[in-house]
Design a protein around this motif. Structure first.
Motif, PDB file in Angstrom:
ATOM      1  N   UNK A 160       0.830  -1.200   0.000  1.00 28.49           N
ATOM      2  CA  UNK A 160       0.000   0.000   0.000  1.00 28.49           C
ATOM      3  C   UNK A 160       0.869   1.256   0.000  1.00 28.49           C
ATOM      4  N   UNK A 161       0.489   2.251  -0.822  1.00 29.28           N
ATOM      5  CA  UNK A 161       1.237   3.510  -0.849  1.00 29.28           C
ATOM      6  C   UNK A 161       0.375   4.700  -0.475  1.00 29.28           C
ATOM      7  N   UNK A 162      -0.981   4.584  -0.555  1.00 30.44           N
ATOM      8  CA  UNK A 162      -1.818   5.715  -0.199  1.00 30.44           C
ATOM      9  C   UNK A 162      -3.227   5.567  -0.719  1.00 30.44           C
ATOM     10  N   UNK A 163      -3.881   6.718  -0.910  1.00 31.69           N
ATOM     11  CA  UNK A 163      -5.268   6.738  -1.376  1.00 31.69           C
ATOM     12  C   UNK A 163      -5.468   7.896  -2.340  1.00 31.69           C
ATOM     13  N   UNK A 164      -6.491   7.785  -3.176  1.00 32.50           N
ATOM     14  CA  UNK A 164      -6.845   8.867  -4.096  1.00 32.50           C
ATOM     15  C   UNK A 164      -7.454   9.998  -3.282  1.00 32.50           C
ATOM     16  N   UNK A 165      -6.863  11.172  -3.368  1.00 33.45           N
ATOM     17  CA  UNK A 165      -7.334  12.312  -2.569  1.00 33.45           C
ATOM     18  C   UNK A 165      -8.121  13.334  -3.399  1.00 33.45           C
ATOM     19  N   UNK A 166      -7.891  13.377  -4.698  1.00 32.20           N
ATOM     20  CA  UNK A 166      -8.590  14.337  -5.550  1.00 32.20           C
ATOM     21  C   UNK A 166      -8.669  13.762  -6.957  1.00 32.20           C
ATOM     22  N   UNK A 186      -7.565  16.419   6.605  1.00 27.03           N
ATOM     23  CA  UNK A 186      -7.486  15.832   5.264  1.00 27.03           C
ATOM     24  C   UNK A 186      -6.868  14.438   5.274  1.00 27.03           C
ATOM     25  N   UNK A 187      -6.411  13.994   6.428  1.00 33.34           N
ATOM     26  CA  UNK A 187      -5.761  12.694   6.521  1.00 33.34           C
ATOM     27  C   UNK A 187      -6.778  11.628   6.925  1.00 33.34           C
ATOM     28  N   UNK A 188      -6.580  10.411   6.479  1.00 32.01           N
ATOM     29  CA  UNK A 188      -7.449   9.282   6.784  1.00 32.01           C
ATOM     30  C   UNK A 188      -6.640   8.195   7.472  1.00 32.01           C
ATOM     31  N   UNK A 189      -7.103   7.761   8.636  1.00 32.50           N
ATOM     32  CA  UNK A 189      -6.432   6.671   9.350  1.00 32.50           C
ATOM     33  C   UNK A 189      -6.739   5.333   8.675  1.00 32.50           C
ATOM     34  N   UNK A 190      -5.916   4.345   8.996  1.00 28.81           N
ATOM     35  CA  UNK A 190      -6.049   3.028   8.373  1.00 28.81           C
ATOM     36  C   UNK A 190      -6.289   1.990   9.459  1.00 28.81           C
ATOM     37  N   UNK A 202      -5.560  -6.052  16.155  1.00 29.02           N
ATOM     38  CA  UNK A 202      -6.204  -4.845  15.639  1.00 29.02           C
ATOM     39  C   UNK A 202      -5.415  -3.618  16.082  1.00 29.02           C
ATOM     40  N   UNK A 203      -5.378  -2.624  15.211  1.00 29.16           N
ATOM     41  CA  UNK A 203      -4.762  -1.348  15.520  1.00 29.16           C
ATOM     42  C   UNK A 203      -5.150  -0.331  14.469  1.00 29.16           C
ATOM     43  N   UNK A 204      -4.822   0.930  14.716  1.00 28.58           N
ATOM     44  CA  UNK A 204      -5.147   1.988  13.771  1.00 28.58           C
ATOM     45  C   UNK A 204      -3.868   2.758  13.451  1.00 28.58           C
ATOM     46  N   UNK A 205      -3.524   2.811  12.170  1.00 26.73           N
ATOM     47  CA  UNK A 205      -2.364   3.591  11.725  1.00 26.73           C
ATOM     48  C   UNK A 205      -2.822   5.040  11.588  1.00 26.73           C
ATOM     49  N   UNK A 206      -2.280   5.909  12.459  1.00 25.77           N
ATOM     50  CA  UNK A 206      -2.770   7.275  12.540  1.00 25.77           C
ATOM     51  C   UNK A 206      -1.754   8.325  12.113  1.00 25.77           C
ATOM     52  N   UNK A 207      -0.469   7.961  12.028  1.00 23.80           N
ATOM     53  CA  UNK A 207       0.521   8.987  11.702  1.00 23.80           C
ATOM     54  C   UNK A 207       1.768   8.343  11.107  1.00 23.80           C
ATOM     55  N   UNK A 208       2.658   9.219  10.667  1.00 22.59           N
ATOM     56  CA  UNK A 208       3.940   8.794  10.084  1.00 22.59           C
ATOM     57  C   UNK A 208       5.050   9.566  10.778  1.00 22.59           C
ATOM     58  N   UNK A 209       6.008   8.843  11.333  1.00 21.41           N
ATOM     59  CA  UNK A 209       7.152   9.453  12.013  1.00 21.41           C
ATOM     60  C   UNK A 209       8.225   9.755  10.967  1.00 21.41           C
ATOM     61  N   UNK A 210       8.406  11.049  10.650  1.00 20.13           N
ATOM     62  CA  UNK A 210       9.355  11.416   9.595  1.00 20.13           C
ATOM     63  C   UNK A 210      10.803  11.179  10.019  1.00 20.13           C
ATOM     64  N   UNK A 236      -9.875  -3.740   6.637  1.00 23.51           N
ATOM     65  CA  UNK A 236     -11.140  -3.507   5.961  1.00 23.51           C
ATOM     66  C   UNK A 236     -12.244  -3.015   6.875  1.00 23.51           C
ATOM     67  N   UNK A 237     -11.968  -2.862   8.169  1.00 21.25           N
ATOM     68  CA  UNK A 237     -13.012  -2.457   9.111  1.00 21.25           C
ATOM     69  C   UNK A 237     -13.363  -0.985   8.977  1.00 21.25           C
ATOM     70  N   UNK A 238     -12.451  -0.188   8.506  1.00 20.62           N
ATOM     71  CA  UNK A 238     -12.737   1.236   8.365  1.00 20.62           C
ATOM     72  C   UNK A 238     -13.553   1.574   7.149  1.00 20.62           C
ATOM     73  N   UNK A 239     -13.850   0.586   6.306  1.00 21.78           N
ATOM     74  CA  UNK A 239     -14.633   0.763   5.083  1.00 21.78           C
ATOM     75  C   UNK A 239     -14.029   1.801   4.142  1.00 21.78           C
ATOM     76  N   UNK A 240     -12.727   2.016   4.274  1.00 19.75           N
ATOM     77  CA  UNK A 240     -12.036   2.944   3.376  1.00 19.75           C
ATOM     78  C   UNK A 240     -11.004   2.179   2.560  1.00 19.75           C
ATOM     79  N   UNK A 241     -10.114   1.498   3.243  1.00 20.32           N
ATOM     80  CA  UNK A 241      -9.121   0.663   2.575  1.00 20.32           C
ATOM     81  C   UNK A 241      -9.607  -0.783   2.579  1.00 20.32           C
ATOM     82  N   UNK A 242      -9.656  -1.426   1.429  1.00 12.71           N
ATOM     83  CA  UNK A 242     -10.158  -2.809   1.392  1.00 12.71           C
ATOM     84  C   UNK A 242      -9.263  -3.774   2.166  1.00 12.71           C
ATOM     85  N   UNK A 243      -9.816  -4.871   2.546  1.00 11.08           N
ATOM     86  CA  UNK A 243      -9.151  -5.837   3.403  1.00 11.08           C
ATOM     87  C   UNK A 243      -8.025  -6.565   2.663  1.00 11.08           C
TER      88      UNK A 243
END
Length: 287
Positions: A160-166, A186-190, A202-210, A236-243
């Motif tokens: 996975x690299x990201x999502x379509x934003x526009x 504008x950010x979406x958790x995974x 189970x967990x939620x990816x919420x940020x990126x440590x630069x 797939x539980x967030x109904x945004x990114x498929x399982x």
């Protein structure tokens, strides 16, 4: 009187012929040495020839050198053009070979994925990349006319690299995982889980440590069995990114806030630099 004058002319002519024949016989004979008149004449003629020949030879040589230089210049120019064309053809061949290799990998990837999921993988070419390190997006050459919609998952053959934003009619912007930030609207958790432990982790990816260049997954229950080296995938539980899309590997796991949950740091499988071809994941239920 005229008769006598005519006889004199005849006698002079006959005498001249006789002298000429005698000289010819004398000079053409087998003689070891030339007479001094012959030597004088020969030396004089040779000196005059040398005096005339040297500048003539120099002038002729000058023009011959110019002609040779012109030929060398033309040959050198033709050689440079040939080398330039060869370099361009070599670079183009190398690029085509690399592209062919990537397409073979992409074909193998889609065939493997289609055997395990019912998703459709729309291959797209990366058209442009944002130079801003704090707004890391890429533009792909698929848009609304191709059935692309916002929030569709985007991946490479690695993960996975990201999502379509526009989305525009013919192009789309893709927000990369490096832009995930729980402080941004504008950010979406995974929603994520661990491969082979889908019903237990189970967990939620919420940020990126630069600084660490790692994804941060929070809200992991203390009893969760995920460990260092576990492969993280979308749940797939967030109904945004498929399982089932692979994200990366856990490299570190610490206690979270107040010691109630854990936090895991994930090294992404995908490289976000020099992207060339990507896949937009189309889920059948959302068509």
């Amino acid at each position: 009187m005229f008769k006598m004058f005519g006889n004199k002319r005849l006698l002079i002519l006959m005498f001249g012929i006789i002298v000429f024949i005698a000289l010819m016989g004398f000079t053409l004979g087998n003689r070891e040495k030339m007479t001094w008149p012959e030597r004088f004449v020969k030396d004089s003629v040779s000196w005059i020839q040398g005096f005339v020949y040297k500048p003539a030879r120099a002038v002729a040589g000058f023009f011959e050198d110019i002609q040779r230089l012109t030929v060398l210049y033309d040959e050198n120019r033709a050689m440079k053009l040939t080398l330039t064309r060869y370099a361009k053809d070599t670079a183009r061949l190398n690029d085509l070979e690399a592209q062919n290799k990537r397409f073979k990998e992409a074909l193998g990837f889609t065939e493997r994925q289609m055997q395990t999921t019912q998703y459709t993988y729309r291959i797209a070419e990366v058209y442009a990349s944002s130079p801003d390190p704090y707004n890391n997006t890429v533009t792909i050459n698929l848009g609304e006319k191709d059935g692309i919609r916002e929030n569709m998952a985007v991946m490479s053959v690695e993960g996975l690299i990201g999502r379509v934003s526009r989305v525009s009619p013919f192009y789309s912007n893709v927000q990369l995982l490096t832009e995930i930030d729980d402080r941004s609207n504008s950010s979406k958790s995974i929603a994520a889980t661990v491969k082979d432990l889908e019903n237990e982790s189970f967990g939620i990816i919420e940020s990126y440590d630069r600084d660490k260049q790692l994804l941060v997954m929070n809200k992991i229950p203390k009893t969760d069995q995920m460990t260092k080296g576990s492969v993280v995938i979308t749940s797939g539980l967030g109904q945004l990114f498929p399982r089932g899309i692979e994200i990366g590997t856990i490299v570190e796991k610490d206690e979270g806030e107040f010691g109630i949950t854990h936090t895991a740091y994930i090294k992404p499988f995908a490289s976000f630099n020099h992207l060339r071809e990507v896949f937009v994941v189309e889920v059948p239920e959302l068509r």
